[in-house]
Motif scaffolding. Structure first.
Motif, PDB file in Angstrom:
ATOM      1  N   VAL A  50      -1.030  -0.624   2.755  1.00 30.94           N
ATOM      2  CA  VAL A  50      -1.123  -1.997   2.270  1.00 30.94           C
ATOM      3  C   VAL A  50       0.115  -2.296   1.439  1.00 30.94           C
ATOM      4  O   VAL A  50       0.404  -1.580   0.473  1.00 30.94           O
ATOM      5  N   GLU A  51       0.856  -3.335   1.802  1.00 34.21           N
ATOM      6  CA  GLU A  51       2.058  -3.688   1.041  1.00 34.21           C
ATOM      7  C   GLU A  51       1.669  -4.249  -0.322  1.00 34.21           C
ATOM      8  O   GLU A  51       0.755  -5.064  -0.444  1.00 34.21           O
ATOM      9  N   LEU A  52       2.363  -3.788  -1.358  1.00 33.40           N
ATOM     10  CA  LEU A  52       2.181  -4.303  -2.707  1.00 33.40           C
ATOM     11  C   LEU A  52       3.342  -5.243  -3.019  1.00 33.40           C
ATOM     12  O   LEU A  52       4.503  -4.848  -2.929  1.00 33.40           O
ATOM     13  N   VAL A  53       3.029  -6.474  -3.370  1.00 31.86           N
ATOM     14  CA  VAL A  53       4.078  -7.471  -3.592  1.00 31.86           C
ATOM     15  C   VAL A  53       4.388  -7.573  -5.081  1.00 31.86           C
ATOM     16  O   VAL A  53       3.587  -7.197  -5.943  1.00 31.86           O
ATOM     17  N   GLY A  54       5.567  -8.111  -5.371  1.00 34.75           N
ATOM     18  CA  GLY A  54       5.998  -8.286  -6.753  1.00 34.75           C
ATOM     19  C   GLY A  54       7.335  -7.619  -6.980  1.00 34.75           C
ATOM     20  O   GLY A  54       7.633  -6.577  -6.398  1.00 34.75           O
ATOM     21  N   GLY A  55       8.142  -8.234  -7.832  1.00 39.09           N
ATOM     22  CA  GLY A  55       9.454  -7.678  -8.117  1.00 39.09           C
ATOM     23  C   GLY A  55      10.434  -7.973  -6.997  1.00 39.09           C
ATOM     24  O   GLY A  55      10.078  -8.501  -5.945  1.00 39.09           O
ATOM     25  N   MET A  56      11.699  -7.577  -7.232  1.00 41.63           N
ATOM     26  CA  MET A  56      12.746  -7.875  -6.261  1.00 41.63           C
ATOM     27  C   MET A  56      13.456  -6.620  -5.754  1.00 41.63           C
ATOM     28  O   MET A  56      13.871  -6.569  -4.605  1.00 41.63           O
ATOM     29  N   ALA A  57      13.595  -5.614  -6.614  1.00 42.96           N
ATOM     30  CA  ALA A  57      14.419  -4.463  -6.258  1.00 42.96           C
ATOM     31  C   ALA A  57      13.915  -3.745  -5.009  1.00 42.96           C
ATOM     32  O   ALA A  57      14.706  -3.353  -4.151  1.00 42.96           O
ATOM     33  N   ASN A  58      12.596  -3.589  -4.885  1.00 43.18           N
ATOM     34  CA  ASN A  58      12.022  -2.864  -3.747  1.00 43.18           C
ATOM     35  C   ASN A  58      11.101  -3.751  -2.919  1.00 43.18           C
ATOM     36  O   ASN A  58      10.141  -3.270  -2.312  1.00 43.18           O
ATOM     37  N   ALA A  59      11.401  -5.033  -2.884  1.00 41.66           N
ATOM     38  CA  ALA A  59      10.543  -5.983  -2.177  1.00 41.66           C
ATOM     39  C   ALA A  59      10.350  -5.573  -0.723  1.00 41.66           C
ATOM     40  O   ALA A  59      11.301  -5.259  -0.011  1.00 41.66           O
ATOM     41  N   GLY A  60       9.085  -5.537  -0.303  1.00 38.00           N
ATOM     42  CA  GLY A  60       8.754  -5.194   1.077  1.00 38.00           C
ATOM     43  C   GLY A  60       8.743  -3.718   1.377  1.00 38.00           C
ATOM     44  O   GLY A  60       8.523  -3.319   2.528  1.00 38.00           O
TER      45      GLY A  60
END
Length: 271
Positions: free
Chosen positions: A11-21
């Protein structure tokens, strides 16, 4: 879905930018790219738990393909635009208290001097304690309206406690001019009152209170440089975010607002 398939489903965890996706949950584990300092950071997280800080992920393993697995912490994470439940005074006090608990446990742990801790958001004055440096809403897990845990220690580096409080204030007060704050935060937040709440909840000393507004300015300059480096490297997420959020003029406006209100913030903190 069976219990076995639920435990193995990604399940993908969303949030933040550095490791997005690229951050996923598999059952009770989080699978994500390992930071360069993973070995030293994992040792620090284990030591935090040994010193009674139970509000951070526990490292499980590093994998051969450059990823890490940590325990999953259940709860709610606020994502932009930030919901009002995450910006209540109660929520803010709990963030300050949680950061204090982290620092009290961390103060008893020797920082690995051999590790090449990231300098991007680190305290330029350095320090003997490992600061989180990125206590933004995306990295705080809530339960029942109160901060329960901190996640994503990728930018952790040695520094002063007041630096970590300043970084936290940027996101949670927030220490932004009204136009910038309106884009992502609920209306009606009183920056002066909320800065006092955070300082009291954390337990800043009088000297640290006097220093805090200027340290927030320094932290904001570090965040701007952090963004500039990623834009210069052509990172598409940061290039897009900079364009959508008003470009460099927005950063100029934030810094001007902080300098203009420095004395007001200082007086409020010392009142």
């Amino acid at each position: 879905m069976t219990a076995e398939s639920e435990a193995t489903a990604r399940v993908e965890l969303v949030g933040g930018m550095a490791n997005a996706g690229d951050v996923f949950r598999r059952g009770d584990l989080v699978d994500r790219p390992a930071p360069r300092t993973a070995r030293a950071l994992h040792a620090h997280l284990v030591a935090l738990a040994d010193h009674g800080f139970d509000a951070a992920p526990i490292p499980v393993r590093l994998t051969a393909d450059g990823r890490e697995q940590l325990t999953y912490i259940p709860g709610d994470v606020a994502l932009p635009p930030y919901p009002r439940w995450a910006m209540t005074d109660t929520a803010l006090r709990s963030v300050g208290g949680l950061l204090r608990r982290l620092h009290e446990a961390g103060a008893a742990i020797a920082v690995d001097a051999r590790a090449q801790w990231p300098r991007a958001l680190a305290d330029p004055e350095g320090g003997t304690m490992l600061c989180h440096n990125d206590v933004c809403p995306d990295n705080v897990v809530f339960r029942e309206g109160r901060a329960a845990a901190l996640i994503d220690f990728d930018l952790a580096a040695p520094g002063r406690p007041v630096w970590d409080v300043a970084m936290t204030a940027r996101y949670w007060v927030p220490m932004l001019d009204p136009a910038s704050a309106a884009a992502y935060y609920p209306a009606g937040l009183d920056a002066l009152a909320r800065l006092r709440i955070l300082a009291r909840a954390y337990g800043l000393s009088p000297q640290e209170r006097a220093e805090l507004p200027e340290v927030v300015e320094q932290a904001t300059a570090s965040c701007r440089a952090f963004v500039a480096d990623r834009v210069a490297d052509g990172d598409p997420l940061y290039v897009q975010a900079l364009s959508e959020r008003g470009g460099w003029r927005r950063w100029d406006r934030i810094q001007e607002w902080l300098v203009t209100h420095r004395e007001t913030f200082t007086a409020a903190l010392l009142d």
